[in-house]
Design an enzyme around this catalytic site. Structure first.
Site, PDB file in Angstrom:
ATOM      1  CE  LYS A 267      -1.796   2.768  -2.016  1.00 14.55           C
ATOM      2  NZ  LYS A 267      -1.230   1.453  -2.356  1.00 14.55           N
TER       3      LYS A 267
ATOM      4  N   GLY B  75       5.683  -4.448   0.588  1.00 15.79           N
ATOM      5  CA  GLY B  75       6.188  -5.718   0.075  1.00 15.79           C
ATOM      6  C   GLY B  75       7.001  -6.538   1.050  1.00 15.79           C
TER       7      GLY B  75
ATOM      8  CB  ALA C 258       2.213  -0.866   2.586  1.00 14.95           C
ATOM      9  N   GLY C 259       2.711  -3.790   3.865  1.00 15.55           N
ATOM     10  CA  GLY C 259       3.506  -4.474   4.874  1.00 15.55           C
ATOM     11  C   GLY C 259       2.839  -5.671   5.506  1.00 15.55           C
TER      12      GLY C 259
ATOM     13  CG  ASN D 171      -0.792  -6.076  -5.115  1.00 18.11           C
ATOM     14  OD1 ASN D 171      -0.815  -5.209  -5.973  1.00 18.11           O
ATOM     15  ND2 ASN D 171      -0.755  -7.336  -5.463  1.00 18.11           N
ATOM     16  CB  SER D 172       3.238  -8.126  -1.765  1.00 21.35           C
ATOM     17  OG  SER D 172       3.583  -6.945  -2.426  1.00 21.35           O
TER      18      SER D 172
END
Lengths: 65, 263
Positions: free
Chosen positions: B98, B159, B186-187, B208-209
């Site tokens: 990645k 994040g 992401a986001g 993830n977050s």
């Protein structure tokens, strides 16, 4: 001579190999090695002679996103 | 119906890729990963003896038997990426990488120019590159032209949990690159964001977050799994056409006569 492993100073014999440095540090598998920002494959550990001031990075698995 | 996610020739049933960071505990991470039904989990490398990570973490990941996707998070130059990618390949025994190459520390935005250089050099070294990029169509086209079979544009900065800031951009990428595996990375903050990404035609989402930072990460992992599947099914089903005026859903033919007298 003095080398740096993960930013800590270590004393090793002149022309010490990367393998000797890893033993001095106590590296635990799994890990990978870079010397002065360049990847060093496992098969090269015995043959790579370090120089005074070399900076080694020993990296291991960690969480990632 | 067979509906598989394809990444460099490998097929997967789940369209949710999950990160392994930021969980309250390793146990929680493990349970959330399993609850997500993900088949691919992202990992990284850091200096040995650093506080986070360690043998326990890696053993937990290995025990899941899932496919690992190592990242180059934190790299700010092509050389850093090349070094870290090669280290990842040796430790994790995979050609997948990645590709993350940060161009701005404030919003952690990928450097689009250096990203192309890094992708080209990684591909030349035999890596299967999954580049994390912005939602710029031309950058995505260039990455695909270099040979990236997977493109991973952001929804919003890492994040933030803001969701998809520019749906039009993602839709354009989907339409212009129909054969690339498109993973929105992401986001994303809540499951409806993942659902929206899938409805726009993304092949998968990576997050993830949003799971690790939830009050109940395990339950949130299940919610994201459901939302991702719902979005995919919606995309495949094909939504109705949006209209500008109201159209009754109940047949008007046969309305009772009193309706006429009340007007």
């Amino acid at each position: 001579m003095q080398i740096f492993i993960n930013d800590s100073a270590f004393e090793v014999p002149e022309k010490a190999s990367a393998e000797q440095a890893l033993v001095t540090f106590g590296a635990k598998p799994p890990f990978a090695l870079a010397v002065n920002g360049q990847f060093v494959a496992q098969g090269q550990y015995q043959h790579l002679a370090l120089q005074d001031g070399d900076r080694l990075d020993i990296l291991s698995p960690i969480q990632g996103g | 119906m067979s509906d598989k996610l394809t990444i460099y020739g490998q097929e997967f049933s789940s369209r949710l890729l999950i990160g392994s960071a930021l969980y309250p505990s390793p146990k929680c991470m493990h349970e959330a990963i399993l609850a997500s039904d993900s088949e691919i989990v992202t990992v990284s490398l850091r200096r040995q003896n650093s506080r986070a990570g360690g043998d326990d973490f890696w053993q937990l990941i290995k025990d899941t038997g899932l496919t690992v996707l190592p990242n180059t998070a934190g790299c700010h130059s092509v050389q850093e990426v090349l070094t870290l990618a090669q280290m990842c390949r040796e430790v994790f025994a995979t050609d997948w990488i990645k590709l993350e190459l940060i161009g701005d520390d404030y919003n952690l935005q990928p450097d689009p120019v250096a990203l192309l250089d890094a992708a080209e050099q990684l591909l030349a070294r035999g890596f299967k590159v999954l580049p994390y990029c912005t939602d710029d169509l031309v950058i995505c086209q260039r990455l695909a032209a270099l040979g990236c079979e997977v493109i991973m544009p952001w929804a919003a900065p890492i994040g933030t949990g803001k969701g998809i800031l520019n749906p039009y951009a993602l839709q354009s990428i989907r339409e212009r690159l129909p054969h690339v595996t498109l993973i929105v990375d992401a986001g994303l903050g809540v499951p409806s964001h993942a659902c929206q990404a899938m409805e726009l035609g993304a092949d998968a989402v990576l997050l993830n977050s949003a799971i690790a930072g939830a009050n109940d990460p395990v339950l949130m992992a299940k919610a994201f799994a459901n939302a991702t599947l719902a979005g995919r099914q919606s995309y495949l089903a094909g939504p109705m056409a949006v209209k500008s005026t109201a159209v009754p859903s109940t047949p008007t033919l046969g309305m009772p006569v009193w309706h006429q007298f009340n007007e």
